[in-house]
Design a protein around this motif. Structure first.
Motif, PDB file in Angstrom:
ATOM      1  N   SER A 121      -0.660  12.754 -25.999  1.00 48.20           N
ATOM      2  CA  SER A 121      -1.058  11.359 -25.868  1.00 48.20           C
ATOM      3  C   SER A 121      -1.423  10.946 -24.452  1.00 48.20           C
ATOM      4  N   HIS A 122      -0.806  11.565 -23.451  1.00 46.48           N
ATOM      5  CA  HIS A 122      -1.070  11.169 -22.061  1.00 46.48           C
ATOM      6  C   HIS A 122      -0.846  12.370 -21.147  1.00 46.48           C
ATOM      7  N   SER A 123      -1.872  13.217 -21.068  1.00 50.95           N
ATOM      8  CA  SER A 123      -1.825  14.430 -20.261  1.00 50.95           C
ATOM      9  C   SER A 123      -3.200  14.686 -19.653  1.00 50.95           C
ATOM     10  N   ASN A 124      -3.219  15.461 -18.569  1.00 50.54           N
ATOM     11  CA  ASN A 124      -4.469  15.742 -17.860  1.00 50.54           C
ATOM     12  C   ASN A 124      -4.716  17.239 -17.709  1.00 50.54           C
ATOM     13  N   ALA A 125      -5.747  17.577 -16.942  1.00 51.09           N
ATOM     14  CA  ALA A 125      -6.201  18.960 -16.805  1.00 51.09           C
ATOM     15  C   ALA A 125      -5.470  19.664 -15.659  1.00 51.09           C
ATOM     16  N   HIS A 126      -4.739  20.714 -16.009  1.00 51.85           N
ATOM     17  CA  HIS A 126      -4.015  21.491 -15.004  1.00 51.85           C
ATOM     18  C   HIS A 126      -4.972  22.146 -14.020  1.00 51.85           C
ATOM     19  N   ALA A 127      -6.167  22.476 -14.463  1.00 48.57           N
ATOM     20  CA  ALA A 127      -7.145  23.123 -13.580  1.00 48.57           C
ATOM     21  C   ALA A 127      -7.523  22.234 -12.397  1.00 48.57           C
ATOM     22  N   LEU A 128      -7.390  20.914 -12.542  1.00 49.47           N
ATOM     23  CA  LEU A 128      -7.745  19.981 -11.484  1.00 49.47           C
ATOM     24  C   LEU A 128      -6.535  19.440 -10.738  1.00 49.47           C
ATOM     25  N   CYS A 129      -5.395  19.395 -11.401  1.00 48.07           N
ATOM     26  CA  CYS A 129      -4.141  18.943 -10.784  1.00 48.07           C
ATOM     27  C   CYS A 129      -3.032  19.837 -11.309  1.00 48.07           C
ATOM     28  N   PRO A 130      -2.587  20.836 -10.515  1.00 50.99           N
ATOM     29  CA  PRO A 130      -1.652  21.846 -11.014  1.00 50.99           C
ATOM     30  C   PRO A 130      -0.210  21.348 -11.096  1.00 50.99           C
ATOM     31  N   HIS A 131      -0.016  20.301 -11.887  1.00 48.76           N
ATOM     32  CA  HIS A 131       1.307  19.740 -12.135  1.00 48.76           C
ATOM     33  C   HIS A 131       1.849  20.325 -13.434  1.00 48.76           C
ATOM     34  N   ALA A 132       3.160  20.533 -13.496  1.00 47.75           N
ATOM     35  CA  ALA A 132       3.769  21.070 -14.718  1.00 47.75           C
ATOM     36  C   ALA A 132       3.482  20.200 -15.938  1.00 47.75           C
ATOM     37  N   ARG A 133       3.243  18.901 -15.727  1.00 50.90           N
ATOM     38  CA  ARG A 133       2.988  17.983 -16.829  1.00 50.90           C
ATOM     39  C   ARG A 133       1.596  18.139 -17.436  1.00 50.90           C
ATOM     40  N   ASN A 134       0.699  18.796 -16.739  1.00 49.34           N
ATOM     41  CA  ASN A 134      -0.683  18.882 -17.208  1.00 49.34           C
ATOM     42  C   ASN A 134      -0.919  20.107 -18.077  1.00 49.34           C
ATOM     43  N   SER A 151      -1.157   8.594 -11.200  1.00 45.34           N
ATOM     44  CA  SER A 151      -1.765   9.251 -10.053  1.00 45.34           C
ATOM     45  C   SER A 151      -1.248  10.666  -9.830  1.00 45.34           C
ATOM     46  N   ALA A 152       0.041  10.906 -10.067  1.00 50.85           N
ATOM     47  CA  ALA A 152       0.612  12.223  -9.797  1.00 50.85           C
ATOM     48  C   ALA A 152       0.011  13.309 -10.680  1.00 50.85           C
ATOM     49  N   PHE A 153      -0.565  12.933 -11.822  1.00 51.59           N
ATOM     50  CA  PHE A 153      -1.137  13.902 -12.744  1.00 51.59           C
ATOM     51  C   PHE A 153      -2.661  13.943 -12.663  1.00 51.59           C
ATOM     52  N   LEU A 154      -3.222  13.184 -11.715  1.00 53.11           N
ATOM     53  CA  LEU A 154      -4.660  13.167 -11.465  1.00 53.11           C
ATOM     54  C   LEU A 154      -5.007  13.785 -10.118  1.00 53.11           C
ATOM     55  N   ARG A 155      -4.259  13.401  -9.088  1.00 53.22           N
ATOM     56  CA  ARG A 155      -4.581  13.800  -7.726  1.00 53.22           C
ATOM     57  C   ARG A 155      -4.339  15.289  -7.502  1.00 53.22           C
ATOM     58  N   SER A 156      -5.193  15.907  -6.714  1.00 57.12           N
ATOM     59  CA  SER A 156      -5.037  17.336  -6.439  1.00 57.12           C
ATOM     60  C   SER A 156      -3.799  17.634  -5.602  1.00 57.12           C
ATOM     61  N   ASP A 157      -3.235  16.588  -4.936  1.00 59.45           N
ATOM     62  CA  ASP A 157      -2.014  16.799  -4.159  1.00 59.45           C
ATOM     63  C   ASP A 157      -0.753  16.414  -4.928  1.00 59.45           C
ATOM     64  N   GLY A 158      -0.895  15.951  -6.185  1.00 58.84           N
ATOM     65  CA  GLY A 158       0.258  15.646  -7.018  1.00 58.84           C
ATOM     66  C   GLY A 158       1.068  14.442  -6.585  1.00 58.84           C
ATOM     67  N   ARG A 159       0.530  13.589  -5.712  1.00 58.51           N
ATOM     68  CA  ARG A 159       1.275  12.442  -5.200  1.00 58.51           C
ATOM     69  C   ARG A 159       1.252  11.272  -6.178  1.00 58.51           C
ATOM     70  N   MET A 160       2.372  10.560  -6.308  1.00 58.12           N
ATOM     71  CA  MET A 160       2.415   9.304  -7.047  1.00 58.12           C
ATOM     72  C   MET A 160       2.013   8.189  -6.086  1.00 58.12           C
ATOM     73  N   ASN A 161       0.709   8.077  -5.891  1.00 62.73           N
ATOM     74  CA  ASN A 161       0.135   7.160  -4.916  1.00 62.73           C
ATOM     75  C   ASN A 161      -1.214   6.699  -5.465  1.00 62.73           C
ATOM     76  N   GLY A 162      -1.352   5.385  -5.661  1.00 62.33           N
ATOM     77  CA  GLY A 162      -2.545   4.847  -6.297  1.00 62.33           C
ATOM     78  C   GLY A 162      -3.735   4.666  -5.386  1.00 62.33           C
ATOM     79  N   ASP A 163      -3.680   5.178  -4.173  1.00 62.95           N
ATOM     80  CA  ASP A 163      -4.784   5.021  -3.228  1.00 62.95           C
ATOM     81  C   ASP A 163      -5.846   6.096  -3.486  1.00 62.95           C
TER      82      ASP A 163
END
Length: 351
Positions: free
Chosen positions: A226-239, A261-273
């Motif tokens: 329901s709410h997951s992203n692409a690991h190839a772009l953001c290597p977070h365990a959640r993706n 943001s943490a599951f989108l950004r390439s640096d995995g940061r929870m930061n909306g900037d």
């Protein structure tokens, strides 16, 4: 330009916000400060509703603030302890009461069919499907599952990130994959079978890779994250890895783009900037693997920090404008915003 299609959203945490006492149903109806969702902002942004999550929060500090540390190259946050069903059940039922209060205040129309969702999307109320994120409130014999189904539950994730009787979630770990432990327990396999019998969607977001494979082998329904992203772009365990995306595609399933943001950004940061180009890159990747009928939106509103360019549900026109500039035509926009969700839910629910 064609009108922007309404959004049906695969995940939000408004019920937790209500349960926490930070706001009440009347304020959600009238409009309020803070959070991501209220009825006036939803109408402004074309947010037509979605899956409303029951979530039993962990006790103590969750450690999510650690994701925001700009000086760290990665993180591995400890998982909260498992919760017994007798502790989780009253919290889950209290959140069902909040769902019912939203209906009584004229904020939502509770829906249990795709037809009801479609009708509600064109109304003054929000279309709302009751979902459970983490099955802590369900007992090993799944008797409580019948009770929640009777209360309107139509979607369930066996785990959040902490372990349950049913399986194991992925940690908040970056960089990492979801290959973090064993698969479903015997009780977890029973839960999958009972969800199939009752017509409850099984949500794969938060589940580790072994559990993901176990669900895929057991279920006869389209796979849904329901709410997951692409690991190839953001290597977070959640993706989700490309292999997982391809399995979902083969089942005729769906992935909802997570705005967190943490599951989108390439640096995995929870930061909306960050700007919307990152979200478009994830959409492109998901579309490449899942096709135009396998991708939706799963914002995680009221549960995460989202892009500064969206802010809250009233900011959704900015995302849809960016999608149009990116080349998405009317038909694809409608699929991504709501039609794909309605289709996969109808097929999971046997309609």
């Amino acid at each position: 330009m064609s009108p922007q299609p309404l959004v049906f959203d695969g995940h939000n945490d408004l019920l937790l916000r209500l349960y926490s006492g930070k706001v009440d149903a009347q304020a959600i109806h009238d409009g309020c400060r803070g959070g991501h969702i209220d009825l006036p902002r939803a109408r402004k942004g074309g947010w037509g509703g979605g899956l409303f999550a029951i979530f039993v929060p962990p006790t103590g500090e969750s450690g999510v603030a650690g994701m925001m540390s700009p000086g760290s190259a990665g993180y591995d946050l400890p998982l909260p302890a498992a919760l017994p069903a007798e502790q989780a059940l009253p919290v889950a039922l209290a959140q069902v009461e909040q769902f019912e209060r939203l209906a009584a205040q004229g904020v939502i129309t509770p829906c249990t069919t795709a037809g009801e969702i479609r009708a509600a999307l064109g109304s003054e109320r929000l279309a709302a499907v009751l979902h459970m994120e983490g099955a802590e409130a369900i007992d090993e014999g799944c008797e409580a599952l019948e009770r929640f189904h009777g209360l309107g539950l139509r979607s369930l994730g066996p785990v959040w990130s902490r372990p349950t009787l049913f399986g194991h979630g992925v940690p908040f770990r970056f960089p990492a994959t979801g290959d973090t432990g064993p698969g479903l327990t015997d009780a977890g396999r029973r839960l999958v079978r009972e969800c199939n019998r009752l017509g409850i969607v099984i949500d794969l977001s938060h589940l580790n890779e072994a559990g993901f494979r176990d669900v895929a082998a057991l279920t006869d329904a389209p796979l849904v994250a329901s709410h997951s992203n692409a690991h190839a772009l953001c290597p977070h365990a959640r993706n989700l890895t490309d292999y997982q995306l391809d399995m979902i595609a083969e089942s005729g399933g769906l992935v909802g783009l997570n705005f967190a943001s943490a599951f989108l950004r390439s640096d995995g940061r929870m930061n909306g900037d960050f700007g919307l180009d990152i979200m478009l890159r994830h959409l492109d990747h998901l579309l490449e693997h899942l096709g135009e009928t396998g991708v939706g939106l799963g914002s995680d509103f009221d549960g995460a920090e989202v892009s500064r360019d969206i802010g809250d549900c009233s900011g959704l026109p900015a995302l849809r404008d960016a999608m149009r500039r990116h080349g998405f035509d009317d038909a694809l926009m409608t699929r991504l915003c709501h039609d794909n969700w309605l289709s996969v839910l109808a097929r999971n629910w046997g309609e």
